[in-house]
Design an enzyme around this catalytic site. Sequence first.
Site, mmCIF file in Angstrom:
data_model
loop_
_atom_site.group_PDB
_atom_site.id
_atom_site.type_symbol
_atom_site.label_atom_id
_atom_site.label_comp_id
_atom_site.label_asym_id
_atom_site.label_seq_id
_atom_site.Cartn_x
_atom_site.Cartn_y
_atom_site.Cartn_z
ATOM 1 N N GLY A 13 0.648 8.824 -0.893
ATOM 2 C CA GLY A 13 1.611 8.017 -0.657
ATOM 3 C C GLY A 13 3.142 8.723 -0.650
ATOM 4 C CB CYS A 34 -3.199 -8.992 0.915
ATOM 5 S SG CYS A 34 -3.773 -8.035 2.590
ATOM 6 C CB SER A 57 -2.164 1.022 -4.554
ATOM 7 O OG SER A 57 -1.314 1.667 -5.658
#
Length: 408
Positions: free
Chosen positions: A186, A373, A146
């Site tokens: 996660g 991204c 993240s």
Amino acid sequence: MFDQIKLSAWQSGLRGKLPLSLPLRVELWNGERIDLSSDPPRVTIRIPGPAALRYLRSPSLYSLGRAYVEGAIEVMGRAADIIAVGNALAASGAIDGAGKGRGRLADALGLRKNHTRESDRDAIRYHYDVSNEFYAVWLDPGMVYSCAYFERGDEDLATAQTAKIDHILRKIDLRPGQALLDIGCGWGALVLRAADKFGARCVGITLSENQAALARERVARAGLQDRVEIRLQDYRDVDGHFERITSVGMFEHVGVRHLKDYFSQVARLLAPGGVAMNHGITTTDVDNGATPYGGGQFIDEYVFPQGELAHLATVVRAMQEGGLEVRDVENLRRHYAHTCALWTDNFESNATHIRTLTDPKRFRIWHVYLAGCAYAFAHDRISLYQIVCGKAGSDVGQLPWSRRYMYP
């Protein structure tokens, strides 16, 4: 078959649509090379036969990405350059912004995803259960998948990921002995840090079997079994009350139509006086549409099935409708652009090893996805917000006077 006249007409049309100086070389099946710049090309697209010319005749991020991933064309170059050239091709006017309005059309036709427990589980496992080793090669040692947090911008990835976790845990004012729920935990980095440094009692949930298995191993190695529990569990099935709740990079899988229910569940699980924080990617389209030029369509099909991005305004409204009061909002778009750029560098630096860990198609997907991204965050097509909230209607005395407590 294309004869020479048609081929010449195609070349003229291509040059007429594209920027005057694009560092792109197109190599045709007959050995001919077309350079779109006088400078050395940074990206080369190899066309194996006449049928593949259609990908450059009406290019979009979806059609180009699909052609590359499926092996219909070859693309060579650094991922960041490939994405920049791909966006220039897609923006050349050939299809006038493919992908815009896609989210609104989906709503009109009732095509938004259903997000059942089974479909969400399958989507999570498609993305995350490639293998733990695959992710370990290009993530930081803590395997934090993240947005990192850079106070200066020159920190290494591991330092910035630890700083991100601490930034989150300070934002929610985590205290020793408090019960913390991490939705979408996660590989366990946040709950490990929360238990070890902040003294919290933690529950982390995930739908990924690979993540859960490794997270439990890491908890055991740290000797924190008495303070950390890792569950293979859907957020809709959690019971109990928690003084603190975090959700980092998970709500993108919830679905726009289900955000109110999602935040209602967070509010139900939050103990009186508790604090929650949602850290997630948003679209910059106020109508919750896909990213332009077909980029969102590529992500839907190849990277995050069932994934949906909402605009910040939609998120805030859904929080209020779900019984939560927004208390603090921070934009970390620049941080995520830099994080993705570092992941891309790590991926390319370890490409030889990564190719041994997965199949060629998935390698190509990730090769362009990470750089894509980084580009999307850098160009304000998507963003990242951390939103701190509490139960709506709480006594005003529970609100802090300032944000100073968030910073050491």
